[in-house]
Design an enzyme around this catalytic site. Structure first.
Site, PDB file in Angstrom:
ATOM      1  NE  ARG A   1      -3.213  -2.534  17.883  1.00 37.23           N
ATOM      2  CZ  ARG A   1      -3.000  -1.592  18.868  1.00 37.23           C
ATOM      3  NH1 ARG A   1      -3.210  -1.844  19.830  1.00 37.23           N
ATOM      4  NH2 ARG A   1      -2.631  -0.362  18.334  1.00 37.23           N
TER       5      ARG A   1
ATOM      6  CE  LYS B   1      -6.985   0.539  11.016  1.00 34.01           C
ATOM      7  NZ  LYS B   1      -6.388   1.875  10.884  1.00 34.01           N
TER       8      LYS B   1
ATOM      9  CB  ILE C   1      -0.399   7.122   5.408  1.00 34.59           C
ATOM     10  CG1 ILE C   1      -1.518   8.022   6.044  1.00 34.59           C
ATOM     11  CG2 ILE C   1       0.630   6.755   6.398  1.00 34.59           C
ATOM     12  CD1 ILE C   1      -1.152   9.360   6.377  1.00 34.59           C
ATOM     13  N   GLY C   2       0.825   5.788   2.814  1.00 35.21           N
ATOM     14  CA  GLY C   2       1.798   4.803   2.174  1.00 35.21           C
ATOM     15  C   GLY C   2       2.900   5.613   1.416  1.00 35.21           C
TER      16      GLY C   2
ATOM     17  N   GLY D   1       0.993  -1.185  -0.092  1.00 28.52           N
ATOM     18  CA  GLY D   1       0.057   0.112   0.092  1.00 28.52           C
ATOM     19  C   GLY D   1       0.810   1.212   0.028  1.00 28.52           C
ATOM     20  N   GLY D   2       2.159   1.118  -0.563  1.00 28.67           N
ATOM     21  CA  GLY D   2       3.033   2.270  -0.426  1.00 28.67           C
ATOM     22  C   GLY D   2       2.652   3.500  -1.365  1.00 28.67           C
TER      23      GLY D   2
ATOM     24  N   GLY E   1      -0.690   4.594  -1.594  1.00 27.97           N
ATOM     25  CA  GLY E   1      -1.721   5.280  -0.997  1.00 27.97           C
ATOM     26  C   GLY E   1      -1.227   6.732  -0.203  1.00 27.97           C
TER      27      GLY E   1
END
Length: 382
Positions: free
Chosen positions: A146, A142, A24-25, A19-20, A22
């Site tokens: 975790r 999420k 934030i990515g 997802g780099g 996107g």
């Protein structure tokens, strides 16, 4: 033994970013390349949009290697992790693909060579907060990731970077791509609940500093710089200082945010549920750090400074002068209820703002805005 500082690796960790490309990515990928990590971008096979193609090409030119694959294919991911000798996996997948990380974790567990996994978090500490739906479903997913990480014994770091440095529109997914308001402020609740606002480049920089720092192993890493802790009233005052004018403030009640969240329009309603959690419940500031499970960036890297919110807001000032792409010269364009103000002379800008005032459907707001425009001319912006 007490570890007093980060222990650098003799060789740079080979880092796979999922997802780099996107929102934030891109900050993470940029920082990874900037720090000199061998950086691999996992890209889904198939056609990509022109804008994403440009992003990919830009990162390739800077040294990133593109790998085509999908994280919900265990065999594919095992092959990639082994073939490229990946050390660190950073996931930034979007909400619809959060549970795909469970298959990725199975692959990581199988190869047994991953030194660190950073799941797709990059927001709040999801074990400490309970937003209303539909945001709660995202947080539950999420949490499942975790728990799987912990069950499999995979070394991890959870990045809890809180909010991006911008104006927090309650109905906009990526507010840092939109300048703060030029017509009126929408204040959530009493406007005094504080939150942490972090520049995207700082999110990237500090994330990459954590990946081979033993002090962040199996920890939640919190971005809580006191210098960037603001209430929405304080954000409004900061922006008024930047633009040299006072804007009217209107309250958005907790009930209004909850109603918008309940409409279940994805992703806007998710943003509303988070906005309620931040500015009504105070989810970013209503807990203390647990020394056993948490660390703070300020404590880890005391000599590294965060970019100030004052400086971040300076970036938005030119945006309110940008030429609008309208069909007719001098036309003011409204997008999602937000004005896009065009560049030009002081007279042209004032004309555009007055046009915006005259097209305001609410007569009470129009009256207040008109008084403000007449009282504080745009020339005050300098």
């Amino acid at each position: 033994m007490t570890v007093s500082g980060a222990i650098p690796s003799m060789t740079k960790n080979r880092t796979l970013v999922v997802g780099g490309t996107g929102f934030i990515g891109q900050f993470i990928t940029k920082a990874s390349l900037g720090f000199g990590y061998p950086t691999f971008l996992l890209v889904r096979p198939g056609p990509v949009s022109p804008s994403k193609a440009v992003i990919i090409k830009t990162f390739q030119d800077k040294g990133a290697k593109v790998i085509y694959g999908v994280i919900n294919d265990k065999e594919c991911m095992e092959k990639i992790l082994k073939e490229y000798e990946i050390d660190v996996v950073i996931s930034l997948v979007g909400g619809a693909r959060l549970l795909d990380q469970l298959t990725l974790l199975e692959a990581i567990k199988s190869v047994k060579t991953i030194k660190r996994f950073l799941p797709s978090e990059f927001g709040h500490d999801v074990d400490r907060t309970d937003p209303v739906e539909p945001g709660l479903t995202m947080y539950k997913e999420k949490r499942l990731v975790r728990r799987a990480v912990e069950e499999y014994g995979i070394p991890f770091t959870n990045i809890c970077c809180n909010s991006i440095a911008s104006w927090p529109y309650y109905d906009n997914c990526h507010p840092s791509q939109v300048p703060p308001p030029m017509d009126q402020f929408q204040i959530y609740g009493d406007g005094n609940t504080k939150a942490y606002f972090i520049d995207g480049n700082d999110i990237g920089k500090f994330t990459m500093k954590t990946i081979d720092d033993i002090r962040t192993l199996n920890k939640n890493v919190h971005f809580r710089p006191s210098s960037n802790c603001y209430s929405i009233n304080e954000l409004a005052s900061l922006w008024e200082k930047k633009i040299g004018r006072t804007l009217p403030r209107f309250t958005v009640t907790a009930d209004k945010l909850l109603a918008h969240a309940a409409e279940n329009i994805i992703p806007e309603s998710i943003v509303s549920s988070f906005t309620h959690d931040i500015f009504i419940n105070g989810c970013q500031v209503n807990f203390s750090i647990d020394e056993h499970s948490d660390v703070e960036i300020d404590t880890l890297y005391p000599d590294e400074k965060f970019r100030s919110l004052d400086d971040c807001y300076e970036d938005f000032v030119p945006m309110v002068h940008d030429k609008i792409h309208a069909g007719k010269s001098g036309e003011i364009k409204i997008k999602d209820g937000k004005p896009l103000v065009q560049t030009g002379t002081i007279e042209e800008i004032n004309k555009d703002i007055k046009t915006l005032v005259e097209t305001q459907p609410n007569e009470e707001i129009k009256k207040d805005m008109k008084a403000l425009v007449e009282a504080v001319p745009i020339s005050a912006m300098g």
